[in-house]
Write an enzyme that holds these catalytic residues in place. Structure first.
Site, PDB file in Angstrom:
ATOM      1  N   GLU A 120       0.857  -1.187   0.000  1.00 41.88           N
ATOM      2  CA  GLU A 120       0.000   0.000   0.000  1.00 41.88           C
ATOM      3  C   GLU A 120       0.893   1.237   0.000  1.00 41.88           C
ATOM      4  O   GLU A 120       1.533   1.551   1.005  1.00 41.88           O
ATOM      5  CB  GLU A 120      -0.902  -0.006   1.231  1.00 41.88           C
ATOM      6  CG  GLU A 120      -1.729   1.254   1.413  1.00 41.88           C
ATOM      7  CD  GLU A 120      -2.375   1.344   2.778  1.00 41.88           C
ATOM      8  OE1 GLU A 120      -2.590   2.472   3.261  1.00 41.88           O
ATOM      9  OE2 GLU A 120      -2.669   0.289   3.380  1.00 41.88           O
ATOM     10  N   LYS A 124     -10.806  -1.716   7.033  1.00 41.11           N
ATOM     11  CA  LYS A 124      -9.607  -1.467   7.834  1.00 41.11           C
ATOM     12  C   LYS A 124     -10.026  -1.015   9.228  1.00 41.11           C
ATOM     13  O   LYS A 124     -10.676   0.013   9.382  1.00 41.11           O
ATOM     14  CB  LYS A 124      -8.736  -0.392   7.173  1.00 41.11           C
ATOM     15  CG  LYS A 124      -7.478  -0.068   7.969  1.00 41.11           C
ATOM     16  CD  LYS A 124      -6.541   0.843   7.213  1.00 41.11           C
ATOM     17  CE  LYS A 124      -6.955   2.288   7.271  1.00 41.11           C
ATOM     18  NZ  LYS A 124      -5.889   3.203   6.798  1.00 41.11           N
TER      19      LYS A 124
END
Length: 212
Positions: free
Chosen positions: A43, A134
């Site tokens: 990421e 998340k």
């Protein structure tokens, strides 16, 4: 690459590296070291200078490695998400849920992993098509939060980010995390040290999943 295939690759990766850096070169060096150590979910945060170029370069460099998945993180709005998708990002991660970004990712059939801290936020994200949420900040929530959330929402897939380390990786996995996001703990030291730490995380997560 279709959304479900990307999600499968992210779950196989288990540990998603959250990459920050003070320059494009620093971020690229860190990403390459992480991949060398076995971390295949990357990421690249938008706090990295020239993040768009970093994603584009990594996508080209690892085009033949079907396991490596490059996404964009710290995406605050749909306009930024679209720029990252055009650069080749395979998934989008946000610190908070954003409806417009969710709709954009649905349109392009790209996974959207929004940061949520409450049941209300998680329920909204699920309604908007988020397959993995998340749990952020993980350091404030703790592994018990996953167990608490899965009471009313047993179908939810959570990725704790923030506060995840080798010391508590087993606790997060045992609580039900489908994957984890790790930043600073992975990025300390030289490229060689980053690769060694990445290998430790990868091995630890793989063993935990194998033994569950």
């Amino acid at each position: 690459m279709q959304r479900m295939k990307i999600l499968q690759l992210l779950q196989q990766a288990g540990v998603i590296a959250v990459v920050r850096g003070n320059s494009k070169a620093e971020a690229l060096t860190a990403c390459r070291a992480l991949i060398e150590g076995g971390i295949t979910g990357i990421e690249v945060t938008l706090t990295v200078p020239e993040a768009e170029a970093v994603i584009r370069e990594l996508k080209q460099e690892y085009a033949e490695n079907q396991e490596v998945v490059i996404g964009a993180g710290t995406v605050l709005q749909a306009a930024s998400a679209e720029r990252m998708l055009m650069a080749g990002a395979a998934f989008i991660v946000s610190p908070a849920f954003d409806q417009a970004t969710a709709e954009l990712c649905n349109l392009y059939q790209i996974p959207y992993l929004p940061g949520c801290a409450t049941i209300t936020e998680m329920q909204q994200a699920l309604k908007s098509g988020a397959e993995v949420i998340k749990l952020f900040p993980g350091s404030s929530a703790g592994p018990k939060m996953i167990q608490a959330v899965k009471g009313p929402l047993p179908q939810i897939n959570l990725m704790p980010t923030g506060g995840v380390s080798l010391d508590n990786l087993a606790d997060w996995q045992a609580a039900g995390a489908v994957m984890v996001g790790v930043g600073g703990h992975l990025l300390a030291g030289s490229p060689e040290q980053i690769s060694q730490t990445a290998a430790q995380y990868k091995q630890c997560w793989s063993e935990l999943v194998k033994n569950e």
